[in-house]
Motif scaffolding. Structure first.
Motif, PDB file in Angstrom:
ATOM      1  N   GLU A 187       0.849  -1.192   0.000  1.00  0.00           N
ATOM      2  CA  GLU A 187       0.000   0.000   0.000  1.00  0.00           C
ATOM      3  C   GLU A 187       0.887   1.246   0.000  1.00  0.00           C
ATOM      4  O   GLU A 187       1.905   1.284   0.694  1.00  0.00           O
ATOM      5  CB  GLU A 187      -0.924   0.015   1.219  1.00  0.00           C
ATOM      6  CG  GLU A 187      -2.035  -1.021   1.152  1.00  0.00           C
ATOM      7  CD  GLU A 187      -3.058  -0.826   2.253  1.00  0.00           C
ATOM      8  OE1 GLU A 187      -2.972   0.212   2.962  1.00  0.00           O
ATOM      9  OE2 GLU A 187      -3.930  -1.692   2.409  1.00  0.00           O
ATOM     10  N   ARG A 188       0.467   2.244  -0.759  1.00  0.00           N
ATOM     11  CA  ARG A 188       1.243   3.474  -0.864  1.00  0.00           C
ATOM     12  C   ARG A 188       0.569   4.599  -0.085  1.00  0.00           C
ATOM     13  O   ARG A 188      -0.642   4.762  -0.124  1.00  0.00           O
ATOM     14  CB  ARG A 188       1.388   3.881  -2.323  1.00  0.00           C
ATOM     15  CG  ARG A 188       2.246   5.130  -2.544  1.00  0.00           C
ATOM     16  CD  ARG A 188       2.452   5.388  -4.016  1.00  0.00           C
ATOM     17  NE  ARG A 188       3.311   6.552  -4.224  1.00  0.00           N
ATOM     18  CZ  ARG A 188       3.737   6.954  -5.414  1.00  0.00           C
ATOM     19  NH1 ARG A 188       3.356   6.279  -6.508  1.00  0.00           N
ATOM     20  NH2 ARG A 188       4.510   8.013  -5.529  1.00  0.00           N
ATOM     21  N   ASN A 189       1.367   5.367   0.618  1.00  0.00           N
ATOM     22  CA  ASN A 189       0.891   6.540   1.349  1.00  0.00           C
ATOM     23  C   ASN A 189       1.860   7.680   1.044  1.00  0.00           C
ATOM     24  O   ASN A 189       2.939   7.763   1.628  1.00  0.00           O
ATOM     25  CB  ASN A 189       0.828   6.255   2.847  1.00  0.00           C
ATOM     26  CG  ASN A 189       0.210   7.405   3.624  1.00  0.00           C
ATOM     27  OD1 ASN A 189      -0.082   8.455   3.056  1.00  0.00           O
ATOM     28  ND2 ASN A 189       0.021   7.210   4.921  1.00  0.00           N
ATOM     29  N   ASN A 190       1.457   8.526   0.098  1.00  0.00           N
ATOM     30  CA  ASN A 190       2.336   9.588  -0.394  1.00  0.00           C
ATOM     31  C   ASN A 190       3.605   8.964  -0.979  1.00  0.00           C
ATOM     32  O   ASN A 190       3.540   8.191  -1.911  1.00  0.00           O
ATOM     33  CB  ASN A 190       2.625  10.598   0.716  1.00  0.00           C
ATOM     34  CG  ASN A 190       1.365  11.332   1.151  1.00  0.00           C
ATOM     35  OD1 ASN A 190       0.513  11.662   0.331  1.00  0.00           O
ATOM     36  ND2 ASN A 190       1.256  11.599   2.447  1.00  0.00           N
TER      37      ASN A 190
ATOM     38  N   LYS B  96       5.732   6.975   0.719  1.00  0.00           N
ATOM     39  CA  LYS B  96       6.146   5.825   1.516  1.00  0.00           C
ATOM     40  C   LYS B  96       5.224   4.633   1.240  1.00  0.00           C
ATOM     41  O   LYS B  96       4.098   4.790   0.752  1.00  0.00           O
ATOM     42  CB  LYS B  96       6.108   6.158   3.012  1.00  0.00           C
ATOM     43  CG  LYS B  96       7.100   7.232   3.442  1.00  0.00           C
ATOM     44  CD  LYS B  96       8.535   6.770   3.290  1.00  0.00           C
ATOM     45  CE  LYS B  96       9.492   7.732   3.986  1.00  0.00           C
ATOM     46  NZ  LYS B  96       9.529   9.051   3.333  1.00  0.00           N
ATOM     47  N   TYR B  97       5.722   3.432   1.583  1.00  0.00           N
ATOM     48  CA  TYR B  97       4.975   2.213   1.306  1.00  0.00           C
ATOM     49  C   TYR B  97       4.854   1.349   2.564  1.00  0.00           C
ATOM     50  O   TYR B  97       5.698   1.401   3.462  1.00  0.00           O
ATOM     51  CB  TYR B  97       5.666   1.394   0.216  1.00  0.00           C
ATOM     52  CG  TYR B  97       5.678   2.062  -1.141  1.00  0.00           C
ATOM     53  CD1 TYR B  97       4.708   1.769  -2.091  1.00  0.00           C
ATOM     54  CD2 TYR B  97       6.663   2.997  -1.471  1.00  0.00           C
ATOM     55  CE1 TYR B  97       4.716   2.382  -3.338  1.00  0.00           C
ATOM     56  CE2 TYR B  97       6.680   3.623  -2.704  1.00  0.00           C
ATOM     57  CZ  TYR B  97       5.696   3.303  -3.628  1.00  0.00           C
ATOM     58  OH  TYR B  97       5.712   3.918  -4.869  1.00  0.00           O
ATOM     59  N   TRP B  98       3.789   0.568   2.570  1.00  0.00           N
ATOM     60  CA  TRP B  98       3.553  -0.417   3.634  1.00  0.00           C
ATOM     61  C   TRP B  98       3.512  -1.788   2.973  1.00  0.00           C
ATOM     62  O   TRP B  98       2.801  -2.000   1.991  1.00  0.00           O
ATOM     63  CB  TRP B  98       2.228  -0.115   4.320  1.00  0.00           C
ATOM     64  CG  TRP B  98       1.773  -1.115   5.341  1.00  0.00           C
ATOM     65  CD1 TRP B  98       2.252  -1.282   6.608  1.00  0.00           C
ATOM     66  CD2 TRP B  98       0.729  -2.082   5.196  1.00  0.00           C
ATOM     67  NE1 TRP B  98       1.575  -2.275   7.261  1.00  0.00           N
ATOM     68  CE2 TRP B  98       0.631  -2.795   6.416  1.00  0.00           C
ATOM     69  CE3 TRP B  98      -0.127  -2.416   4.154  1.00  0.00           C
ATOM     70  CZ2 TRP B  98      -0.281  -3.826   6.608  1.00  0.00           C
ATOM     71  CZ3 TRP B  98      -1.041  -3.436   4.343  1.00  0.00           C
ATOM     72  CH2 TRP B  98      -1.123  -4.134   5.564  1.00  0.00           C
TER      73      TRP B  98
ATOM     74  N   TRP C  84       6.479   2.505   6.461  1.00  0.00           N
ATOM     75  CA  TRP C  84       7.154   3.721   6.019  1.00  0.00           C
ATOM     76  C   TRP C  84       8.405   3.401   5.196  1.00  0.00           C
ATOM     77  O   TRP C  84       9.487   3.911   5.467  1.00  0.00           O
ATOM     78  CB  TRP C  84       7.505   4.614   7.197  1.00  0.00           C
ATOM     79  CG  TRP C  84       6.361   4.861   8.126  1.00  0.00           C
ATOM     80  CD1 TRP C  84       6.259   4.518   9.427  1.00  0.00           C
ATOM     81  CD2 TRP C  84       5.129   5.516   7.792  1.00  0.00           C
ATOM     82  NE1 TRP C  84       5.041   4.903   9.948  1.00  0.00           N
ATOM     83  CE2 TRP C  84       4.331   5.516   8.960  1.00  0.00           C
ATOM     84  CE3 TRP C  84       4.613   6.087   6.620  1.00  0.00           C
ATOM     85  CZ2 TRP C  84       3.048   6.074   8.988  1.00  0.00           C
ATOM     86  CZ3 TRP C  84       3.342   6.641   6.657  1.00  0.00           C
ATOM     87  CH2 TRP C  84       2.583   6.626   7.831  1.00  0.00           C
TER      88      TRP C  84
END
Length: 215
Positions: free
Chosen positions: A13-16, A18-20, A64
């Motif tokens: 999963e992407r958040n801006n 950063k990735y999880w 992150w």
């Protein structure tokens, strides 16, 4: 790849920027297939530290993760999940083997008497020394070993390796793999029969005596 042969899969999963990365609990599910889930948490906590990932009691994951380290994070999470599942399954198999060997010890002792049966004994193979279980020692010093064997690949391979090495050093030792049901053994498990006797737990006292005397 997990012990069952399934391929390790991770969720990203992407958040801006950063990735999880997570194994979605697949490592734990893998152990549930063979009733080894009780051994997963301890293995997963230690292995997560080794791979510098995290474990929350259910999933292996990395938080992150910058894009430049995404590939490494995927590899670490997948390998940690696989290794934790493999170790948990191995630990469960060993624990089961210990319980089975305790039952076998009582069974063999009832046939030959307590003075002739040792719970464990060091037996030398051609290349290594082995901690053998349920060892009958006859007055002429001939030995018979009765080891528990399950259907699990680790149990089968370890018995084959142990018996092969001992037989290469001393063909007079009677080597016996004790199983719950011979009919349920697959082709790989049956290969143990090339280096040892395969004996059902339901074998009669007379049959056990015959196997003990046969090398």
């Amino acid at each position: 790849m997990y012990p069952s042969g399934a391929t390790a899969v991770v969720e990203i999963e992407r958040n801006n920027d950063k990735y999880w990365v997570s194994d979605m609990g697949h490592g734990l599910v893998e152990t549930e297939f063979v009733a080894a889930q009780d051994f997963y948490a301890n293995a997963a906590k230690r292995i997560a530290d080794e791979f510098a990932v995290q474990f929350d009691g259910h999933s292996m994951f990395a938080l992150w993760v910058p894009e430049g380290r995404l590939e490494a994070a995927i590899v670490c999470v997948a390998n940690a999940s696989n290794q934790a599942a493999s170790e948990a399954i191995r630990s469960a198999s060993e624990a089961k083997g210990r319980k089975e060997n305790e039952k076998i010890f009582d069974r063999i002792r009832s046939v030959f008497g307590p003075k002739m049966v040792a719970k464990t004994a060091d037996i030398a193979g051609r290349h290594a020394h082995w901690d053998a279980h349920n060892v009958v020692v006859f007055p002429n010093r001939q030995k018979a070993v009765f080891e528990a064997m399950s259907l699990h690949a680790n149990s089968v391979s370890s018995r084959f390796l142990m018996f092969s090495d001992i037989r290469a050093a001393d063909e007079a030792v009677s080597l016996n793999a004790m199983v719950k049901d011979i009919e349920t053994l697959d082709e790989k498990a049956q290969m143990v029969g090339d280096v040892a006797n395969i004996v059902a737990m339901s074998a009669t006292d007379e049959d056990i005596r015959k196997y003990a005397m046969a090398s």
